[in-house]
Design a protein around this motif. Structure first.
Motif, mmCIF file in Angstrom:
data_model
loop_
_atom_site.group_PDB
_atom_site.id
_atom_site.type_symbol
_atom_site.label_atom_id
_atom_site.label_comp_id
_atom_site.label_asym_id
_atom_site.label_seq_id
_atom_site.Cartn_x
_atom_site.Cartn_y
_atom_site.Cartn_z
ATOM 1 N N LEU A 12 0.837 -1.206 0.000
ATOM 2 C CA LEU A 12 0.000 0.000 0.000
ATOM 3 C C LEU A 12 0.867 1.249 0.000
ATOM 4 O O LEU A 12 0.624 2.208 -0.725
ATOM 5 C CB LEU A 12 -0.895 0.018 1.233
ATOM 6 C CG LEU A 12 -2.140 -0.854 1.196
ATOM 7 C CD1 LEU A 12 -2.957 -0.638 2.447
ATOM 8 C CD2 LEU A 12 -2.962 -0.544 -0.030
ATOM 9 N N ALA B 281 -5.461 3.191 7.142
ATOM 10 C CA ALA B 281 -5.387 1.727 7.184
ATOM 11 C C ALA B 281 -5.038 1.244 8.584
ATOM 12 O O ALA B 281 -5.472 0.174 8.999
ATOM 13 C CB ALA B 281 -4.357 1.219 6.175
ATOM 14 N N GLN C 203 -10.678 -5.704 6.603
ATOM 15 C CA GLN C 203 -10.767 -4.913 5.380
ATOM 16 C C GLN C 203 -9.444 -4.699 4.668
ATOM 17 O O GLN C 203 -9.412 -4.462 3.477
ATOM 18 C CB GLN C 203 -11.353 -3.546 5.711
ATOM 19 C CG GLN C 203 -12.855 -3.584 5.836
ATOM 20 C CD GLN C 203 -13.427 -2.208 5.905
ATOM 21 O OE1 GLN C 203 -12.725 -1.226 5.678
ATOM 22 N NE2 GLN C 203 -14.697 -2.100 6.190
ATOM 23 N N TYR C 204 -8.353 -4.738 5.400
ATOM 24 C CA TYR C 204 -7.100 -4.293 4.794
ATOM 25 C C TYR C 204 -6.172 -5.413 4.397
ATOM 26 O O TYR C 204 -5.024 -5.190 4.110
ATOM 27 C CB TYR C 204 -6.399 -3.311 5.733
ATOM 28 C CG TYR C 204 -7.339 -2.211 6.128
ATOM 29 C CD1 TYR C 204 -7.877 -1.380 5.140
ATOM 30 C CD2 TYR C 204 -7.728 -2.044 7.432
ATOM 31 C CE1 TYR C 204 -8.778 -0.405 5.481
ATOM 32 C CE2 TYR C 204 -8.628 -1.058 7.766
ATOM 33 C CZ TYR C 204 -9.146 -0.241 6.789
ATOM 34 O OH TYR C 204 -10.032 0.723 7.123
#
Lengths: 278, 463
Positions: B345, B367, B461-462
């Motif tokens: 990311l 995040a 989610q990440y």
């Protein structure tokens, strides 16, 4: 030579690499690199590599794992700066401009030389925000309407718009692997780079998603100069116009893709292409 | 044999049965060369035998020890005269206490003592002796019979591996139950005392009362005969100090984490991180006198120079020092959260031409947010439960105020104050401590649950 085993062929000292064979220069070069050496601490990862990326062409960098092709690719937008022990020597130019010049801001360079990574890495944001990320940072849109336009056209160019137009607010991480990778490509396109670097962009995808990405790469070369690292020789043969074969930090051979795959000059290239190892 | 000797004997027997089990299994297989025929390894046979030898005996011993005194007491009372048996509960307790003391005493003391009690003491010694023999005998018999039983089942296709795995699983389960039972036990003890407290002070008065002055009159005409048990000033004080602490700890801790994880060189990080951890290792008492002797006077002098009236013990001093104490807590948890964000990311953002601070603000922090929020909430529960610093720096006065320059008190400080020194254990004054403890427990529990929920909700989610 033919009865050499894979490991023997890879580690053999019999084959001496003396410079690069084939054509490394292009008539109309977008980026040109001369005598590039890269070191990780004391270890030399790239040994005296020179090559050009021809404008509006796809150049494939192939070679066995650990040959330095990804390291070389990451030099082209100075991503290696994030690794403290990495040192780059040589002359690397984008349109006659030295990209390792002291006064050059790597942040601006990366806006001109975008990158797509091996594993799709959408930000934990909505699809819209993922694509709008770059334009927002670089202030490319004066208002919301312009931003919308950039997002839509980038998604269209990446061939993703049709699939996501109804759910631009949905999280980007919820897409399938292939869609995520196209989202990352759309995100890269959104800042209108001149060069796109792709580090094994399809290695985490299934064959169908890979085919879609390959088609996309073929279309993108109309507007952008592309360098792609790949482990799949078929992929290199399908999408690229020029191919460079790396071996243990050396650029062994470079030339037109057709020629490399049908009539390689160097023994090592031939071994690799014909699947004797790698 | 005493219980501790017995435990050693059992452990030794278990060790021996380990060896014996191995030998037996080899014999069952038909010699060392045939060991491959067994479906389990000889080592597993050995371990299983050792478990069968040790575990039932130890469990038996535990149960025995638990019930021993009650049973012995009952036996003793039964053997005594009718008058003793008819004594009421507390008198009987006293009597038995005397007997117990006598049973440990020297001959001289015994000569002067009540002959009835001496007789009882002798009886007690006798029962104890018998019980010890019985215990030792039963434990040893249990050991040997269990070993004999398990050995008798040994065969080539005996699945020692599976049984061993099951036993180990149960042992692990038992260990995890200990932690849970302890929590339940603490809650229960606090809860019952609190219920007793609420029978003399109504809950609404405790929860919503604005005055805290926990004393009970010994005589009706005493000064200050009526106590007030309104916990609001205490909670207000706790919240005030916690807010001050968090205002100090969160920005500093978070920015430290960002600097250390994103900007600092490897070299600097290797020095700075251990230094921060040292900060976390300082005992809170030391922070306490740092607050009381250095920070509080400094704040008072500064305040006076500015024309403000500052109490010599202020919420600000305690809160600031507590904030410093929590910094390493916040920074190291946030650091972990930021480092846990995939490099992909970060590179993705840098690769688009984002600067480092843009990347941190727009990609890394969002995040890492669940981790950071988790760190924040854990830090809050730490601050709420902190005692020493507040005792020393914020004072004891239960003022209901929002002025950080005033002296305030917190829940934990009051608990300490109520329970230290000579106290009776059944007045509302001491029982109030348990009610406060219960409130505190519920509050920190709620915070921890909320922290875990937040972390869990956003974590997936990440990836």
């Amino acid at each position: 030579m033919s009865d050499l085993s894979i490991t023997e062929a890879l580690t053999s000292d019999d084959i001496v690499i003396e410079g690069t064979v084939g054509t490394t220069t292009a008539e109309d070069a977008k980026m040109s690199m001369r005598n590039v050496n890269v070191f990780y601490g004391d270890k030399q990862a790239i040994k005296n590599v020179s090559l050009d990326l021809a404008r509006n062409q796809v150049t494939a960098l192939i070679g066995p794992s650990g040959c330095g092709k990804s390291t070389f690719l990451r030099c082209l937008n100075r991503m290696n700066d994030t690794i403290p022990i990495c040192r780059v020597e040589g002359e690397l130019k984008l349109e006659e401009q030295d990209i390792y010049a002291k006064k050059l801001d790597p942040v601006l360079l990366r806006a001109r030389v975008g990158m797509v990574f091996q594993k799709p890495n959408p930000f934990p944001k909505s699809i819209y925000d993922n694509v709008a990320y770059g334009p927002r940072i670089h202030g490319l849109a004066a208002n919301r309407a312009e931003l919308d336009e950039i997002v839509v056209s980038s998604l269209q160019k990446a061939g993703l718009f049709g699939e996501v137009k109804d759910r631009l607010d949905a999280p980007g991480t919820g897409l399938s692997g292939g869609q995520q990778q196209r989202l990352c490509i759309a995100r890269t396109i959104a800042v209108s780079p001149e060069v796109i670097l792709m580090d094994e962009p399809a290695s985490a995808l299934d064959p169908i998603a890979t085919a879609v990405i390959e088609e996309l790469i073929d279309e993108l070369k109309e507007k952008y100069t592309i360098a792609i690292v790949t482990h799949s020789m078929q992929q290199a043969a399908r999408v690229s116009q020029a191919t460079a074969y790396f071996h243990m930090g050396h650029l062994v051979e470079m030339g037109k893709t057709e020629q490399i795959f049908t009539n390689p000059t160097h023994e090592l290239t031939e071994n690799y292409i014909t699947g004797r190892f790698g | 044999m005493t219980s501790s000797t017995l435990i050693f004997v059992v452990l030794f027997l278990a060790l021996f049965s380990y060896w014996y089990g191995i030998q037996r299994s080899i014999k069952v297989a038909g010699g060392a060369t045939q060991v491959k025929k067994l479906v389990s390894l000889p080592r597993q046979f050995g371990l299983l035998t050792a478990m069968w030898c040790g575990l039932p005996a130890l469990i038996f011993l535990l149960v025995w020890t638990f019930f021993e005194s009650t049973v012995i007491e009952a036996l003793l009372v039964q053997s005594l005269s009718v008058e003793v048996q008819q004594l009421d509960q507390s008198a009987l307790g006293l009597y038995l206490n005397d007997v117990r003391l006598l049973s440990d005493s020297s001959a001289e003391v015994l000569q002067k003592a009540d002959p009835d009690k001496v007789f009882a003491a002798e009886k007690l010694l006798e029962i104890n002796r018998d019980a010890a023999w019985l215990k030792s005998g039963l434990v040893l018999i249990l050991c040997l019979s269990c070993v004999a039983f398990i050995i008798s089942r040994f065969a080539v296709d005996f699945r020692a591996r599976v049984y061993l795995e099951k036993i180990i699983m149960r042992v692990l389960l038992a260990c995890s139950i200990i932690a849970i039972l302890t929590t339940v036990g603490i809650v229960m003890s606090v809860l019952f005392e609190s219920i007793q407290f609420f029978s003399s002070v109504p809950p609404w008065e405790f929860l919503f009362g604005l005055e805290w002055s926990p004393q009970m009159a010994l005589r009706a005409d005493q000064v200050g005969s009526s106590g007030a048990f309104g916990a609001v000033p205490l909670f207000a004080g706790t919240i005030l100090i916690t807010i001050i602490a968090m205002c100090m700890a969160v920005p500093v801790g978070l920015m430290t984490a960002i600097y250390l994880s994103q900007y600092a060189s490897e070299r600097l990080r290797s020095y700075a991180k251990p230094m921060l951890e040292v900060l976390a290792g300082i005992p809170t008492v030391v922070y306490g006198f740092f607050a009381a002797l250095t920070v509080a006077p400094f704040i008072r002098d500064t305040g006076e120079a500015l024309g403000l009236s500052v109490a010599s013990e202020s919420a600000l001093a305690a809160g600031l020092v507590m904030g410093v104490m929590i910094i390493p807590f916040v920074s190291s948890l946030s650091d972990d959260a930021i480092n846990a964000v995939p490099t992909a990311l970060k590179e993705g953002s840098l690769g688009m031409g984002a600067t480092q601070s843009e990347t941190i603000k727009q990609v890394l922090l969002p995040a890492a947010l669940p981790g950071i929020v988790g760190a924040f909430l854990l830090a809050v529960s730490r601050a709420v439960g902190e005692t020493m610093i507040v005792v020393m720096a914020a004072g004891m006065a239960a003022n209901l105020t929002a002025n950080p320059l005033d002296s305030v008190t917190t829940v934990t400080v009051q608990i300490v104050k109520l329970l230290t020194g000579d106290q009776e254990f059944n007045t509302p004054k001491t029982l109030a401590a348990f009610a406060l403890g219960l409130m505190l427990f519920v509050t920190t529990l709620a915070l921890n649950v909320a922290a875990l929920k937040v972390v869990r909700k956003y974590r997936e989610q990440y990836d």
